[in-house]
Design a protein around this motif. Structure first.
Motif, mmCIF file in Angstrom:
data_model
loop_
_atom_site.group_PDB
_atom_site.id
_atom_site.type_symbol
_atom_site.label_atom_id
_atom_site.label_comp_id
_atom_site.label_asym_id
_atom_site.label_seq_id
_atom_site.Cartn_x
_atom_site.Cartn_y
_atom_site.Cartn_z
ATOM 1 N N VAL A 1 -0.414 16.278 6.846
ATOM 2 C CA VAL A 1 -0.550 15.507 5.613
ATOM 3 C C VAL A 1 0.552 14.467 5.688
ATOM 4 O O VAL A 1 1.719 14.801 5.902
ATOM 5 C CB VAL A 1 -0.399 16.398 4.358
ATOM 6 N N GLU A 2 0.164 13.197 5.542
ATOM 7 C CA GLU A 2 1.113 12.107 5.767
ATOM 8 C C GLU A 2 1.089 11.120 4.605
ATOM 9 O O GLU A 2 0.031 10.748 4.111
ATOM 10 C CB GLU A 2 0.748 11.374 7.061
ATOM 11 N N LEU A 3 2.273 10.707 4.179
ATOM 12 C CA LEU A 3 2.434 9.682 3.153
ATOM 13 C C LEU A 3 3.041 8.453 3.806
ATOM 14 O O LEU A 3 4.034 8.561 4.534
ATOM 15 C CB LEU A 3 3.362 10.178 2.037
ATOM 16 N N ARG A 4 2.426 7.294 3.554
ATOM 17 C CA ARG A 4 2.947 6.050 4.127
ATOM 18 C C ARG A 4 3.007 4.973 3.045
ATOM 19 O O ARG A 4 2.006 4.661 2.420
ATOM 20 C CB ARG A 4 2.076 5.583 5.270
ATOM 21 N N PHE A 5 4.228 4.448 2.829
ATOM 22 C CA PHE A 5 4.451 3.306 1.946
ATOM 23 C C PHE A 5 4.643 2.089 2.845
ATOM 24 O O PHE A 5 5.469 2.131 3.757
ATOM 25 C CB PHE A 5 5.728 3.482 1.116
ATOM 26 N N ASN B 1 7.734 -3.521 6.675
ATOM 27 C CA ASN B 1 8.459 -2.256 6.812
ATOM 28 C C ASN B 1 7.627 -1.138 6.205
ATOM 29 O O ASN B 1 6.908 -1.347 5.233
ATOM 30 C CB ASN B 1 9.809 -2.313 6.091
ATOM 31 N N SER B 2 7.757 0.027 6.766
ATOM 32 C CA SER B 2 7.041 1.155 6.160
ATOM 33 C C SER B 2 7.917 2.401 6.167
ATOM 34 O O SER B 2 8.751 2.581 7.053
ATOM 35 C CB SER B 2 5.729 1.432 6.896
ATOM 36 N N ASN B 3 7.740 3.201 5.152
ATOM 37 C CA ASN B 3 8.369 4.514 5.066
ATOM 38 C C ASN B 3 7.257 5.530 5.293
ATOM 39 O O ASN B 3 6.200 5.434 4.667
ATOM 40 C CB ASN B 3 8.988 4.743 3.693
ATOM 41 N N LYS B 4 7.504 6.504 6.158
ATOM 42 C CA LYS B 4 6.478 7.488 6.480
ATOM 43 C C LYS B 4 7.074 8.883 6.362
ATOM 44 O O LYS B 4 8.169 9.151 6.865
ATOM 45 C CB LYS B 4 5.960 7.242 7.893
ATOM 46 N N GLU C 1 -2.774 -7.382 -2.675
ATOM 47 C CA GLU C 1 -2.026 -7.349 -3.930
ATOM 48 C C GLU C 1 -0.710 -6.607 -3.723
ATOM 49 O O GLU C 1 -0.638 -5.604 -3.020
ATOM 50 C CB GLU C 1 -2.856 -6.639 -5.010
ATOM 51 N N VAL C 2 0.356 -7.110 -4.351
ATOM 52 C CA VAL C 2 1.662 -6.483 -4.279
ATOM 53 C C VAL C 2 1.900 -5.723 -5.580
ATOM 54 O O VAL C 2 1.713 -6.258 -6.669
ATOM 55 C CB VAL C 2 2.778 -7.525 -4.052
ATOM 56 N N VAL C 3 2.305 -4.451 -5.455
ATOM 57 C CA VAL C 3 2.555 -3.596 -6.620
ATOM 58 C C VAL C 3 4.037 -3.211 -6.612
ATOM 59 O O VAL C 3 4.568 -2.787 -5.590
ATOM 60 C CB VAL C 3 1.668 -2.331 -6.584
ATOM 61 N N THR C 4 4.674 -3.356 -7.771
ATOM 62 C CA THR C 4 6.075 -2.965 -7.901
ATOM 63 C C THR C 4 6.141 -1.565 -8.503
ATOM 64 O O THR C 4 5.592 -1.314 -9.566
ATOM 65 C CB THR C 4 6.852 -3.943 -8.793
ATOM 66 N N ILE C 5 6.822 -0.678 -7.793
ATOM 67 C CA ILE C 5 7.032 0.685 -8.296
ATOM 68 C C ILE C 5 8.426 0.728 -8.908
ATOM 69 O O ILE C 5 9.422 0.398 -8.251
ATOM 70 C CB ILE C 5 6.873 1.740 -7.187
ATOM 71 N N GLN C 6 8.480 1.105 -10.162
ATOM 72 C CA GLN C 6 9.740 1.143 -10.909
ATOM 73 C C GLN C 6 10.520 2.413 -10.555
ATOM 74 O O GLN C 6 9.941 3.410 -10.110
ATOM 75 C CB GLN C 6 9.462 1.095 -12.415
ATOM 76 N N PRO C 7 11.845 2.403 -10.766
ATOM 77 C CA PRO C 7 12.642 3.606 -10.502
ATOM 78 C C PRO C 7 12.142 4.784 -11.332
ATOM 79 O O PRO C 7 11.686 4.610 -12.468
ATOM 80 C CB PRO C 7 14.049 3.212 -10.947
ATOM 81 N N GLY C 8 12.197 5.969 -10.741
ATOM 82 C CA GLY C 8 11.762 7.167 -11.450
ATOM 83 C C GLY C 8 11.113 8.171 -10.518
ATOM 84 O O GLY C 8 11.019 7.969 -9.316
ATOM 85 N N SER D 1 0.833 -1.209 0.000
ATOM 86 C CA SER D 1 0.000 0.000 0.000
ATOM 87 C C SER D 1 0.865 1.256 0.000
ATOM 88 O O SER D 1 2.005 1.246 0.460
ATOM 89 C CB SER D 1 -0.953 0.023 1.199
ATOM 90 N N ALA D 2 0.271 2.302 -0.540
ATOM 91 C CA ALA D 2 0.860 3.641 -0.517
ATOM 92 C C ALA D 2 -0.323 4.588 -0.326
ATOM 93 O O ALA D 2 -1.199 4.675 -1.186
ATOM 94 C CB ALA D 2 1.610 3.943 -1.798
#
Length: 185
Positions: free
Chosen positions: A121-125, A133-136, A85-92, A41-42
């Motif tokens: 406002v918060e973004l969480r991957f 693991n998560s990036n916030k 579902e798992v989503v792959t985010i490509q470089p960019g 999720s993102a």
């Protein structure tokens, strides 16, 4: 390196960096990936919450009182993935405009020794795998609530004063009008 992120907010009120209850919080989310990464999720969110804590003493014990309250929780799903579902985010580089509407009846941002009311406002991957693991990333915003009068009608005041006279009538009724003093310009 992984992911880097910028939350760019549009100024709400003629170039100042605060928001009022009922206004929209708008901006652009920019993020960059340096390698392919899998996420479940993102989510970009607008979160407003309050927290307070204080203590009182009763005889030989101390009671700790804690309170939490949510004022606004709005989410925007960036991946549009199905549950699990798992989503792959490509470089960019990626950009997402966003628009969240603040509710009309919310309190102002506040912070003191007892508690706080914060909006962000918060973004969480959230990465896939056995260990979640998560990036916030987040940015705090200042919000001013809408102050409204408690009494919608004009305030009426009265005085009942009792006078004793040597006559048959014990009461003297007085009526008065108080005019508002005009402002000098």
């Amino acid at each position: 390196m992984g992911v880097t992120c910028q939350l760019l907010l549009t100024k709400a009120n003629e170039g100042v960096s605060y928001y009022k209850a009922g206004q929209s919080v708008t901006g652009t989310l920019k993020y960059v990936f340096d390698k392919p990464t899998e996420f479940t999720s993102a989510t970009l969110s607008l979160i407003g919450s309050g927290f307070c804590q204080w203590q009182t003493q009763l005889a030989n014990s101390i009671l700790i009182h804690v309170g939490n309250e949510d004022y606004v929780v709005q989410h925007m799903d960036l991946l549009q993935a199905k549950q699990g579902e798992v989503v792959t985010i490509q470089p960019g580089s990626y950009e997402h405009p966003f628009n969240f509407k603040l509710p009309e009846e919310i309190p102002s941002s506040h912070k003191d020794d007892v508690g706080n009311i914060t909006y962000k406002v918060e973004l969480r991957f959230i990465k896939s795998g056995l260990v979640k693991n998560s990036n916030k990333f987040n940015t705090i915003i200042t919000v001013y609530g809408d102050v409204k009068p408690n009494i919608p009608q004009p305030l009426m005041a009265g005085l009942n004063k009792e006078y004793k006279f040597l006559c048959r009538k014990n009461f003297l009724n007085l009526k008065a009008q108080i005019r508002k003093k005009k402002q000098r310009s």
